[in-house]
Scaffold this active site. Structure first.
Site, PDB file in Angstrom:
ATOM      1  N   GLU A 259      33.713  45.667  50.078  1.00 43.96           N
ATOM      2  CA  GLU A 259      33.029  45.238  48.868  1.00 43.96           C
ATOM      3  C   GLU A 259      32.073  46.370  48.557  1.00 43.96           C
ATOM      4  O   GLU A 259      31.110  46.602  49.280  1.00 43.96           O
ATOM      5  CB  GLU A 259      32.292  43.938  49.148  1.00 43.96           C
ATOM      6  CG  GLU A 259      31.848  43.266  47.882  1.00 43.96           C
ATOM      7  CD  GLU A 259      30.715  42.341  48.148  1.00 43.96           C
ATOM      8  OE1 GLU A 259      30.803  41.534  49.087  1.00 43.96           O
ATOM      9  OE2 GLU A 259      29.713  42.461  47.437  1.00 43.96           O
ATOM     10  N   CYS A 296      25.027  42.396  44.820  1.00 44.11           N
ATOM     11  CA  CYS A 296      26.342  42.914  44.426  1.00 44.11           C
ATOM     12  C   CYS A 296      26.752  42.368  43.059  1.00 44.11           C
ATOM     13  O   CYS A 296      27.534  42.974  42.352  1.00 44.11           O
ATOM     14  CB  CYS A 296      27.430  42.514  45.406  1.00 44.11           C
ATOM     15  SG  CYS A 296      26.869  42.325  47.078  1.00 44.11           S
TER      16      CYS A 296
END
Lengths: 529, 529
Positions: A259, A296
């Site tokens: 990620e 994120c």
């Protein structure tokens, strides 16, 4: 000189021939920790991998119930020690002890551990598939090697390499974990690993089920993810580091789940702004500022149509960015990285509307920054204008018209999320359909009328998305049981005698409740073998 | 000079500026085809990718029913033209028209197409997941780009790039396919593509749903799998070519599913040989000789315990290898590659028990070859002694004792399958357990008392396995609906308004039968949203 110990093969040990040392830094005071942490060299990584191999073998006779009890006991131990954990995490990350760490992130973390326990106990996650007529049966099982987890700096609990989502998924799927602590919060990681070790011992798990190192030289990290004893890697962090690890893991044929980056575009359609511009501007700022913008899923790009409405929105949003108190950033590297990201945006046609500078002072901080760029500028430099600036930073792209808004959507790179705000009476529906048709393909999670921060730990969640947001568009890092699938191999049994089948594939349903795909239908019944 | 046309954007076209040309070869006569096929250059690949992008957009409004009808109609068209297809495939591959192509492979191929149609219509494959309390919903959907399929030489129908398992999986999941025909059977592929094109047009699918090229220069192949318009690749073929493509696709962040090599070890435990040595020797030979040994699942390694029994088994098996009539190999490259593989085995301690030489004559053939090596030799050169020789070739490894048999199992590379034969009264069970504990981790499909050739197209099948057998241990290339998951992205909808949800995620079950994971339980009911 005393170095904090690493956790290898069930024991806290002094690092043998460490390749270096480092200290944690308190972002609120810029003071270095008194504790020194070792940089692990190749011998240590070899030792951890060897021990993990023994754990893999030992796990063959460990019941799912033991794994479930471990996860639950670990969650309880974290709750018991929550004050001490919050203290050290706050000191190492600068994140507010309250509400962020104490009321939000720690409860989420123990919730994940308990959901992982429930999944391990329920066993439905393994997609047991039984075709009785041909006597072929399959299920997902452990990978047969260690899972290495690299945790990010921004979630000291919920994505911690030794307690967070990847950890839970790997363990619940039956794999030992080698945690590579984020160097931003080694003390938090060490404290968590201590609790995990106690819980693992109590549950009778193999010694090397849980191992922890803090840092490696870059080449040792590459060897780790491609080691024969390692079966897969979960990584959350920067694109630069992620891509280096990916190259090494790919070459060795090892799955690596990454990620890495996401600008989480938010499209504000004109009807939505006509209805509720001030509320949306407030929501955008709040979402951007959460955790000092170090999420994120923080929105990094907003797309609006040009005109008076766009100017009004920019003014309203700028007021929030100007008056909001900038949060404390995670470490010394954060302000220069934000400045660099903003520099790249400005160099390619963005202009600063609010903020834009590092804040001097006792803590690491950067002013809340709002930028704007024209749709033309974006379409001239789509890659550069998607540079991530990991802080309270948002770039508003002002599109000339609807067609250009669609073109902007078509030039977005892979993202974790994409949001569309539209009016409540259907006036935006036609434009919505056009934006959605394009945006859907480049995001993992599509939202309506909602900012992307706040990732619910629920089965339907997708915290994933196309490259370069992650390394594979079919997997999620959040959401149980789906996140377990990353750390599982498909095991088929063809004509295998009944007494040799794993319980999940026997005719008799081992729990009486487990969901299995029997002769093409999902069922909780026994199979008629 | 007339070159056969390529299929681009719904039309058969003369290749523009071809990068070369080639002919098919009849392996039974070594005669080249009169047809000339073009090598497609970069411009053609660009054109195909652009057209596929338009197909992706057009597919958003195509109902699953249209895809299902296409697959069914295509299957019917293949059956209608089966004699012509069998003729050309037999001529291009040297495989027996009957029973292999006519009675086995063609029926399997249309069966796969029909299973794909059923999966597309049923929709349960997309794992619709609905969490009503938080209103988050997700499902697997198309990748948003073309799927490139590289078909292997050994299955002109069932793994054909334009009709086989990868094709079905990619189409059923809603993606357009760019087929890269295997250059061994371009005429078969062209004929299939013609039928597919007709069926696609009748079903109202986008023009570029199905495209076909025959060959590319190597660099163009690398560009193809990493092209922005390509979302994923399915490849079945040699490890050498597969690894090159994998490197390019990995670098571009594109999933690539590879089926590359497998020695499919067979462990013969002493009780099984005591009970039924002649039958097992016969089974081994038959499995090795199927399709002239050119099956991905052909057993390449057999492991036995040393002693009189091993010698008796070797003698019995050798008699079959010696007396069996060697099949016709797929092309001119096959005999030298087999010789090279055998050479590598012999160079590292294996000795030839039967066969071992190319057969001169009007057709491509190689003598059935049985080799033996000691367990010590294997453990000294485990990598070299797992060299694949793609023909009727088997290496019997004679282990000194049970411990060495386990060590051999532990040194096996990733394989599609692993078989264990044991006695029927339980005398082998202890050794079985030891072998299985190790073998399970390195194979995708574990068999009892059964040779691995003959891959049933059934939901529980796993035609996959750890690297280097494939590129990812969690996916299967055979078995519907599981094989579709390779060509799907996880799409989450967070707070998306009901009228904008895809039908599969609406409260109402769109088919009344589709299985969905609603609030954590598999259900065919409507969701109470």
């Amino acid at each position: 000189m005393y170095l904090e110990p690493v956790l290898i093969d069930g024991e806290w040990r002094q690092s043998e021939s460490p390749a270096g040392q480092f200290q944690a830094v308190d972002p609120a005071t810029k003071a270095e920790s008194k504790e020194l942490y070792p940089v692990s060299g190749n011998d240590e990584v070899e030792r951890a991998c060897r021990a993990a191999g023994e754990a893999v073998a030992a796990l063959r006779v460990v019941a799912p119930e033991s794994i479930a009890r471990f996860l639950e006991d670990y969650a309880a131990k974290i709750e018991d020690r929550s004050e001490a954990l919050v203290d050290v995490a706050a000191r190492e990350t600068g994140l507010p002890a309250s509400p962020r760490l104490r009321q939000v992130e720690l409860p989420r973390t123990v919730n994940q551990l308990r959901q992982g326990a429930a999944a391990a106990r329920d066993r439905s996650w393994c997609h047991a598939t039984i075709d009785t007529k041909v006597n072929i049966r399959s299920k997902y099982g452990p990978l047969g090697g260690a899972v290495v987890v690299f945790g990010p700096n921004n979630f000291p609990f919920a994505f911690n390499s030794i307690a967070g989502g990847d950890f839970v998924a790997a363990i619940a799927a039956g794999n030992p974990v080698i945690g590579k602590a984020n160097t931003g919060h080694p003390g938090t990681s060490k404290m968590l690993a201590g609790l995990a070790l106690d819980a693992a011992a109590a549950a009778g798990l193999p010694h090397a089920m849980i191992q922890l190192i803090y840092r490696t030289p870059p080449d040792v990290g590459l060897r780790l993810v491609s080691h024969t004893g390692v079966a897969a890697t979960g990584f959350t962090g920067s694109k630069e580091a992620g891509l280096r690890l990916k190259e090494a893991a790919d070459k060795a044929g090892k799955p690596i789940y990454l990620e890495m980056s996401s600008t989480n575009p938010v499209f504000l359609l004109p009807g939505a702004l006509a209805e509720r511009l001030p509320a949306i501007a407030r929501e955008l700022y709040d979402s951007c500022a959460l955790g000092a913008g170090q999420f994120c899923t923080r929105p990094g790009i907003t797309v609006v149509l040009e005109g008076a409405q766009a100017e009004a929105f920019l003014a309203e949003a700028a007021a929030h960015f100007d008056t909001g108190i900038p949060g404390t950033l995670l470490g010394p590297g954060a302000p220069p990285r934000i400045a660099e990201g903003i520099g790249a945006l400005v160099a390619h046609g963005a202009s600063i509307v609010a903020g834009g500078r590092e804040i001097d002072g006792p803590r690491y901080s950067f002013s809340n920054t709002l930028l704007r760029a024209s749709g033309d500028a974006f379409l001239s430099h789509p890659h550069a204008l998607q540079t991530e600036a990991f802080g309270t930073v948002n770039l508003v792209i002002v599109a000339r018209d609807a067609d250009q808004m669609i073109a902007i959507a078509a030039n977005l790179e892979g993202n974790l999320t994409g949001s569309i705000y539209s009016d409540t009476s259907g006036g935006d529906d036609e434009l919505y359909a056009r934006v959605e048709a394009v945006l859907r393909q480049s995001v993992g999670r599509l939202l309506n009328d909602k900012m992307p921060t706040g990732v619910a730990v629920t089965p339907a969640m997708n915290h994933g998305g196309p490259f370069p947001a992650t390394g594979h568009p079919g997997f999620t890092a959040v959401g149980i049981p789906a996140s377990l699938m990353r750390f599982a191999a498909l095991h088929c049994y063809d004509n295998v005698r009944p007494h040799r089948l794993p319980p999940e594939l026997a005719d008799k349903n081992p729990t009486g409740r487990m969901w299995r795909l029997v002769d093409g239908e999902w069922s909780q019944q026994d199979a008629a073998g």
